[in-house]
Every structure is written in structure tokens, then in C-alpha cells.
Motif scaffolding. Structure first.
Motif, PDB file in Angstrom:
ATOM      1  N   ILE A  30       0.840  -1.217   0.000  1.00 24.20           N
ATOM      2  CA  ILE A  30       0.000   0.000   0.000  1.00 24.20           C
ATOM      3  C   ILE A  30       0.869   1.259   0.000  1.00 24.20           C
ATOM      4  O   ILE A  30       2.057   1.219   0.313  1.00 24.20           O
ATOM      5  CB  ILE A  30      -0.918   0.060   1.255  1.00 24.20           C
ATOM      6  N   GLU A  31       0.236   2.358  -0.370  1.00 20.80           N
ATOM      7  CA  GLU A  31       0.836   3.681  -0.152  1.00 20.80           C
ATOM      8  C   GLU A  31       0.142   4.261   1.080  1.00 20.80           C
ATOM      9  O   GLU A  31      -1.027   4.653   0.996  1.00 20.80           O
ATOM     10  CB  GLU A  31       0.596   4.556  -1.391  1.00 20.80           C
ATOM     11  N   PRO A  32       0.801   4.254   2.223  1.00 21.17           N
ATOM     12  CA  PRO A  32       0.101   4.732   3.421  1.00 21.17           C
ATOM     13  C   PRO A  32       0.037   6.256   3.494  1.00 21.17           C
ATOM     14  O   PRO A  32       0.956   6.941   3.052  1.00 21.17           O
ATOM     15  CB  PRO A  32       0.956   4.187   4.578  1.00 21.17           C
ATOM     16  N   MET A  33      -1.059   6.746   4.036  1.00 23.38           N
ATOM     17  CA  MET A  33      -1.175   8.180   4.337  1.00 23.38           C
ATOM     18  C   MET A  33      -1.579   8.265   5.809  1.00 23.38           C
ATOM     19  O   MET A  33      -2.663   7.814   6.177  1.00 23.38           O
ATOM     20  CB  MET A  33      -2.218   8.833   3.435  1.00 23.38           C
ATOM     21  N   PHE A  34      -0.694   8.785   6.631  1.00 23.18           N
ATOM     22  CA  PHE A  34      -0.948   8.821   8.071  1.00 23.18           C
ATOM     23  C   PHE A  34      -1.680  10.108   8.456  1.00 23.18           C
ATOM     24  O   PHE A  34      -1.260  11.203   8.070  1.00 23.18           O
ATOM     25  CB  PHE A  34       0.363   8.707   8.846  1.00 23.18           C
ATOM     26  N   PHE A  35      -2.732   9.940   9.221  1.00 24.52           N
ATOM     27  CA  PHE A  35      -3.527  11.073   9.691  1.00 24.52           C
ATOM     28  C   PHE A  35      -3.352  11.245  11.194  1.00 24.52           C
ATOM     29  O   PHE A  35      -3.024  10.284  11.903  1.00 24.52           O
ATOM     30  CB  PHE A  35      -5.010  10.851   9.393  1.00 24.52           C
ATOM     31  N   THR A  37      -5.189  13.483  14.674  1.00 24.86           N
ATOM     32  CA  THR A  37      -6.221  14.411  15.158  1.00 24.86           C
ATOM     33  C   THR A  37      -5.583  15.590  15.894  1.00 24.86           C
ATOM     34  O   THR A  37      -6.259  16.560  16.201  1.00 24.86           O
ATOM     35  CB  THR A  37      -7.190  13.700  16.130  1.00 24.86           C
ATOM     36  N   SER A  38      -4.286  15.485  16.202  1.00 27.66           N
ATOM     37  CA  SER A  38      -3.677  16.511  17.064  1.00 27.66           C
ATOM     38  C   SER A  38      -2.363  17.062  16.527  1.00 27.66           C
ATOM     39  O   SER A  38      -1.860  18.068  17.033  1.00 27.66           O
ATOM     40  CB  SER A  38      -3.424  15.917  18.451  1.00 27.66           C
ATOM     41  N   ASN A  39      -1.766  16.440  15.518  1.00 23.49           N
ATOM     42  CA  ASN A  39      -0.415  16.816  15.128  1.00 23.49           C
ATOM     43  C   ASN A  39      -0.255  16.898  13.611  1.00 23.49           C
ATOM     44  O   ASN A  39       0.769  16.482  13.056  1.00 23.49           O
ATOM     45  CB  ASN A  39       0.580  15.790  15.729  1.00 23.49           C
ATOM     46  N   ALA A  40      -1.282  17.452  12.942  1.00 25.65           N
ATOM     47  CA  ALA A  40      -1.196  17.578  11.473  1.00 25.65           C
ATOM     48  C   ALA A  40       0.045  18.379  11.111  1.00 25.65           C
ATOM     49  O   ALA A  40       0.383  19.356  11.782  1.00 25.65           O
ATOM     50  CB  ALA A  40      -2.449  18.269  10.947  1.00 25.65           C
ATOM     51  N   GLY A  41       0.734  17.945  10.069  1.00 23.15           N
ATOM     52  CA  GLY A  41       1.969  18.623   9.655  1.00 23.15           C
ATOM     53  C   GLY A  41       3.208  17.998  10.273  1.00 23.15           C
ATOM     54  O   GLY A  41       4.322  18.192   9.790  1.00 23.15           O
ATOM     55  N   GLY A  42       3.021  17.225  11.360  1.00 21.03           N
ATOM     56  CA  GLY A  42       4.156  16.529  11.996  1.00 21.03           C
ATOM     57  C   GLY A  42       4.675  15.420  11.090  1.00 21.03           C
ATOM     58  O   GLY A  42       4.160  15.188   9.989  1.00 21.03           O
ATOM     59  N   PRO A  45       5.252   8.298  10.627  1.00 23.22           N
ATOM     60  CA  PRO A  45       6.195   7.268  11.079  1.00 23.22           C
ATOM     61  C   PRO A  45       6.978   6.660   9.911  1.00 23.22           C
ATOM     62  O   PRO A  45       6.698   6.923   8.748  1.00 23.22           O
ATOM     63  CB  PRO A  45       5.291   6.223  11.739  1.00 23.22           C
ATOM     64  N   ALA A  46       7.949   5.834  10.274  1.00 25.24           N
ATOM     65  CA  ALA A  46       8.928   5.333   9.299  1.00 25.24           C
ATOM     66  C   ALA A  46       8.306   4.548   8.152  1.00 25.24           C
ATOM     67  O   ALA A  46       8.904   4.445   7.083  1.00 25.24           O
ATOM     68  CB  ALA A  46       9.946   4.454  10.029  1.00 25.24           C
ATOM     69  N   MET A  47       7.086   4.006   8.348  1.00 29.40           N
ATOM     70  CA  MET A  47       6.467   3.205   7.284  1.00 29.40           C
ATOM     71  C   MET A  47       5.974   4.079   6.135  1.00 29.40           C
ATOM     72  O   MET A  47       5.596   3.574   5.078  1.00 29.40           O
ATOM     73  CB  MET A  47       5.283   2.392   7.826  1.00 29.40           C
ATOM     74  N   ALA A  48       5.952   5.407   6.337  1.00 30.33           N
ATOM     75  CA  ALA A  48       5.481   6.307   5.275  1.00 30.33           C
ATOM     76  C   ALA A  48       6.407   6.197   4.062  1.00 30.33           C
ATOM     77  O   ALA A  48       7.598   5.920   4.196  1.00 30.33           O
ATOM     78  CB  ALA A  48       5.435   7.739   5.795  1.00 30.33           C
ATOM     79  N   LYS A  49       5.825   6.405   2.881  1.00 34.62           N
ATOM     80  CA  LYS A  49       6.645   6.365   1.657  1.00 34.62           C
ATOM     81  C   LYS A  49       6.713   7.766   1.064  1.00 34.62           C
ATOM     82  O   LYS A  49       7.645   8.509   1.323  1.00 34.62           O
ATOM     83  CB  LYS A  49       6.057   5.355   0.684  1.00 34.62           C
ATOM     84  N   ASN A  50       5.725   8.135   0.243  1.00 42.46           N
ATOM     85  CA  ASN A  50       5.728   9.469  -0.371  1.00 42.46           C
ATOM     86  C   ASN A  50       5.098  10.522   0.525  1.00 42.46           C
ATOM     87  O   ASN A  50       5.476  11.680   0.498  1.00 42.46           O
ATOM     88  CB  ASN A  50       4.985   9.422  -1.704  1.00 42.46           C
ATOM     89  N   GLU A  51       4.103  10.077   1.316  1.00 39.66           N
ATOM     90  CA  GLU A  51       3.357  11.028   2.156  1.00 39.66           C
ATOM     91  C   GLU A  51       4.007  11.064   3.532  1.00 39.66           C
ATOM     92  O   GLU A  51       3.621  10.341   4.439  1.00 39.66           O
ATOM     93  CB  GLU A  51       1.895  10.583   2.274  1.00 39.66           C
ATOM     94  N   THR A  52       5.015  11.915   3.708  1.00 39.49           N
ATOM     95  CA  THR A  52       5.822  11.859   4.933  1.00 39.49           C
ATOM     96  C   THR A  52       5.345  12.824   6.016  1.00 39.49           C
ATOM     97  O   THR A  52       5.876  12.816   7.117  1.00 39.49           O
ATOM     98  CB  THR A  52       7.298  12.146   4.623  1.00 39.49           C
ATOM     99  N   ALA A  53       4.367  13.684   5.682  1.00 39.46           N
ATOM    100  CA  ALA A  53       3.827  14.590   6.706  1.00 39.46           C
ATOM    101  C   ALA A  53       2.450  14.093   7.133  1.00 39.46           C
ATOM    102  O   ALA A  53       1.676  13.586   6.312  1.00 39.46           O
ATOM    103  CB  ALA A  53       3.717  16.006   6.153  1.00 39.46           C
ATOM    104  N   LEU A  54       2.162  14.232   8.424  1.00 41.16           N
ATOM    105  CA  LEU A  54       0.856  13.812   8.944  1.00 41.16           C
ATOM    106  C   LEU A  54      -0.238  14.720   8.406  1.00 41.16           C
ATOM    107  O   LEU A  54      -0.086  15.947   8.377  1.00 41.16           O
ATOM    108  CB  LEU A  54       0.857  13.879  10.472  1.00 41.16           C
TER     109      LEU A  54
END
Ligand code: HSE
Length: 384
Positions: A30-35, A37-42, A45-54
Motif C-alpha cells: 500500500i501507499e500509506p497516508m498517516f492522519f 487528530t492533534s499533530n497535522a503537519g508533523g 512514522p517510518a512506514m510512510a513512503k511518499n506522504e511523509t507529513a501527517l
């Protein structure tokens, strides 16, 4: 690769889910996109590929980009975000651990080793909402689902011994704090082999009855060295409508009947369920394994050896524990099962009431099969 939004990945269930997804190589697919509720822009985690910002977990536009959203964020989040996301025209797959959507007609309770045909049928009809079951129900069906699949169960009662983790991380901490406080109270007496046990007992009871408000804030009562025979809300309903004396079903008890039947694809009633399932749900001082003593009324007399064989052959994780003291004490305890995918079923024997009455005892890690695992397995079904 499909874009998969992950929400609530940092909490207790979410962390177990991330561990399992890593262990099974799910992130390779998968291509993960991490969301958040409190730290958008942070930083994701390491499993991210292209989407490295929360991303902001409340931002519908970002969520809308996902082919699949998996959330372990909890019911309040689902209540707030899911309707908005669907109203915005999102047509992706929503995989959720919370109970909010579980009983909706367009939601399937996912437990594929038990109900893959129900899931496949819904997929073929365009189903998009996949909700993990109540932990107690999922662990029970992983253990004894075979008897239901074989059409043998006339009814079942489940008397549960549910772990602190079912309430959440804070509940686990509170249990351990209580144990510590109680131990400190009598430590000196315990260290003295000549001290009187009844004095220790008296001091323990006094401490239990006088724990601070902070030490019982989550459970609302002492749990260390005690138990609480009520879990979740009073639904204000009875199991059957014919007698007003049967009021007083807890929500956790109701789930046992309603969800078991829904998972099996045979409607979702409680008092009117195709297969009545009812009993008492009890909180005990275990950490994260839910245990259950089950009583079955079978539709016919089936030899114990056949029952054991059916259960053992049902899936890769269930293990029949021989009904001996030695095997039970070794292999049928929360401490043995915690952190494993194993679902032991033991104490299988005919009960004194008659040959159709069968008892069994089963245990499951409520964070694994009870919460995280069905979600990641649903993801894999969607990716296939
Ligand atoms: N309601 C469960 C419990 C938690 O309190 O143990 C998971 O569904």
C-alpha cells in the motif's frame, strides 16, 4: 499501490495494528497516508513512503483521496467524520474498529476466518463499510465458531472474565496502580513470615475500600483483588419482552447476542436472535486477554471427541487444550495467551444437565483478534 489512510495508529489498538501490519508486510502493498487528530503537519512514522507529513484527520479533502481508510481512533471520531466523508461523495472502503457503525444495515462485522462468505457476499454487492466486532465476541467465535458453522448450537451462554485493556490504556494503568497500592499497604507484614494472614486481609480490605478517587477514576470501583460484574452501559432493556423482571442487560452482554448473530449472517436480534446468546460480562484483573466460560445447548448429542475435532480444524489459530488440570494450568490462562495469535479452547466436556449440554473455556488477546487483526485482514481481502 492503493492509497490507504491510517487514523488512530498511535493509540493502543492502533499501535498493535501497526505492529501486525509491519510483521505481515502489509506496508509493502500500500501507499500509506498517516492522519492525526492533534499533530497535522508533523512527521509521519517510518512506514510512510511518499506522504511523509501527517495529515489532519478531520480534513475531508485529504481523506477523500484515500482508496481505503482504516481507523482505530474510536467511536467519537467515526461519528463525526464518517457521515461527512460519505456526504462529500467519497466511495472508498472504510475499515473501523469502533462500534458506531457496527449494527448498521450497510455495515459488515468483519471476522473473516468465521464469516468470509458473508464478507464476500457483501463485497460482490458493493459493500464499503467494514467494522471490527466487539473483542469478546470476536475472540469467542475464533475459538468455537466451528460449532456455529456446523449448525449445532441451539443456544449459548457466555460468562466472561474481561481484561482491563478492554476499557483502554488508562484502565490498565489504574489496575496496576491499585495492585501496587494494595501491596505497599501490607509489604512489611508480607515480608514477615510470622505475621497473621487475617491482619493482612483486614488491611488489604481497608485499603481497597479506601482507594483514592484518582485510583478508581476509570473503573469507578476497586478492581485489584476484586471484580466488577458490569461492563459498559445499562441498555435499559431486557432479553425477552414477556417479563419485566428481565430488565438489566449491559451493552456488552447485548453485543454478545446481537453481534454473534450478525457476524454469522443470520440477522442481528438479541431477544429475538436466530441463535440466543446471553450471559454476564465481568471485568477482572487480567491485563489484555478476555476469557470466557461457555455453555452450549447443542441441537443433538455429539461426542466430545467430534466436538474437539471440529473446533481444532476450524482455523489456523484455534488450539484445543486437553481437559486435564495439567494442560489447563499451562496452556489456558491469560498470561500464556497474551501477545500471541493463539485462541485456546479447553475444559471441553459434557455438563451434568444432559448430553446436549457442553461446556468450554476460551481465551483471546483482545487487542489482537479482539481488535487489530480483523482490520488488517480485511485490508488484505480488499487488496487481493
Ligand atoms: N467492550 C470491551 C471491553 C472492549 O470493555 O472489554 C472491546 O470491545
Amino acid at each position: 499501490q492503493p492509497l490507504v489512510g491510517l487514523v488512530g495508529w498511535r493509540g493502543m489498538v492502533g499501535s498493535v495494528l501497526m505492529d501486525r501490519m509491519q510483521a505481515e508486510g502489509d506496508f509493502g502493498l500500500i501507499e500509506p497516508m498517516f492522519f492525526s487528530t492533534s499533530n497535522a503537519g508533523g512527521k509521519a512514522p517510518a512506514m510512510a513512503k511518499n506522504e511523509t507529513a501527517l495529515k489532519d484527520a478531520y480534513d475531508i479533502e485529504s481523506l477523500k483521496k484515500c482508496d481505503i481508510v482504516i481507523t482505530a481512533q474510536g467511536g467519537d471520531y467515526t461519528t463525526e467524520v464518517f457521515p461527512k466523508l460519505r456526504a462529500a461523495g467519497w466511495n472508498g472502503h472504510w475499515i473501523d474498529a469502533a462500534s458506531t457503525l457496527r449494527m448498521k444495515d450497510d455495515a459488515i462485522i468483519i471476522l473473516d476466518p468465521v464469516n468470509l462468505p458473508v464478507i464476500q457476499n457483501a463485497l460482490n454487492k458493493g459493500g464499503k463499510n467494514w467494522i471490527g466486532g466487539n473483542c469478546t465476541v470476536s475472540c469467542m467465535l475464533m475459538g468455537v465458531g466451528a460449532l456455529y458453522k456446523a449448525g449445532l448450537v441451539e443456544w449459548m451462554t457466555s460468562m466472561t472474565y474481561q481484561a482491563a485493556s478492554g476499557g483502554g490504556a488508562q484502565h490498565m494503568r489504574e489496575l496496576l496502580t491499585q495492585f501496587g497500592t494494595i501491596n505497599s499497604e501490607v509489604k512489611a507484614l508480607l515480608d514477615d513470615p510470622k505475621s497473621a494472614i487475617l491482619e493482612i486481609d483486614r488491611k488489604v480490605l481497608h485499603k481497597q475500600q479506601n482507594l483514592s478517587a484518582a485510583e478508581t477514576a476509570n473503573f469507578g470501583a476497586p478492581l485489584g483483588g476484586s471484580l466488577i460484574p458490569w461492563i459498559d452501559k445499562d441498555l435499559g432493556i431486557g432479553a425477552a419482552s414477556h417479563d419485566d423482571a428481565d430488565w438489566g442487560v449491559s451493552k456488552e452482554e447485548w453485543k454478545g447476542g446481537a453481534e454473534t448473530n450478525k457476524i454469522l449472517g443470520q440477522g442481528a436480534g438479541f431477544g429475538t436472535a436466530a441463535t440466543p446468546v446471553d450471559g454476564f460480562c465481568v471485568r477482572v484483573g487480567a491485563m489484555r486477554c478476555h476469557s470466557q466460560a461457555l455453555t452450549f445447548k447443542l441441537k443433538k448429542n455429539v461426542p466430545v471427541a467430534d466436538i474437539e475435532a471440529l473446533i481444532a480444524a476450524d482455523n489456523a489459530w484455534v488450539k484445543v487444550v486437553p481437559n486435564t488440570r495439567e494442560a489447563t494450568v499451562k496452556d489456558l490462562t491469560p498470561v500464556t495467551v497474551t501477545g500471541t495469535m493463539n485462541i485456546p479452547v479447553g475444559r471441553i466436556r459434557k455438563l451434568a444437565m444432559g448430553p446436549e449440554y457442553v461446556g468450554a473455556f476460551t481465551i483471546g488477546d483482545q487487542l489482537l483478534w479482539g481488535a487489530a487483526e480483523p482490520l488488517r485482514r480485511m485490508l488484505r481481502i480488499l487488496l487481493d
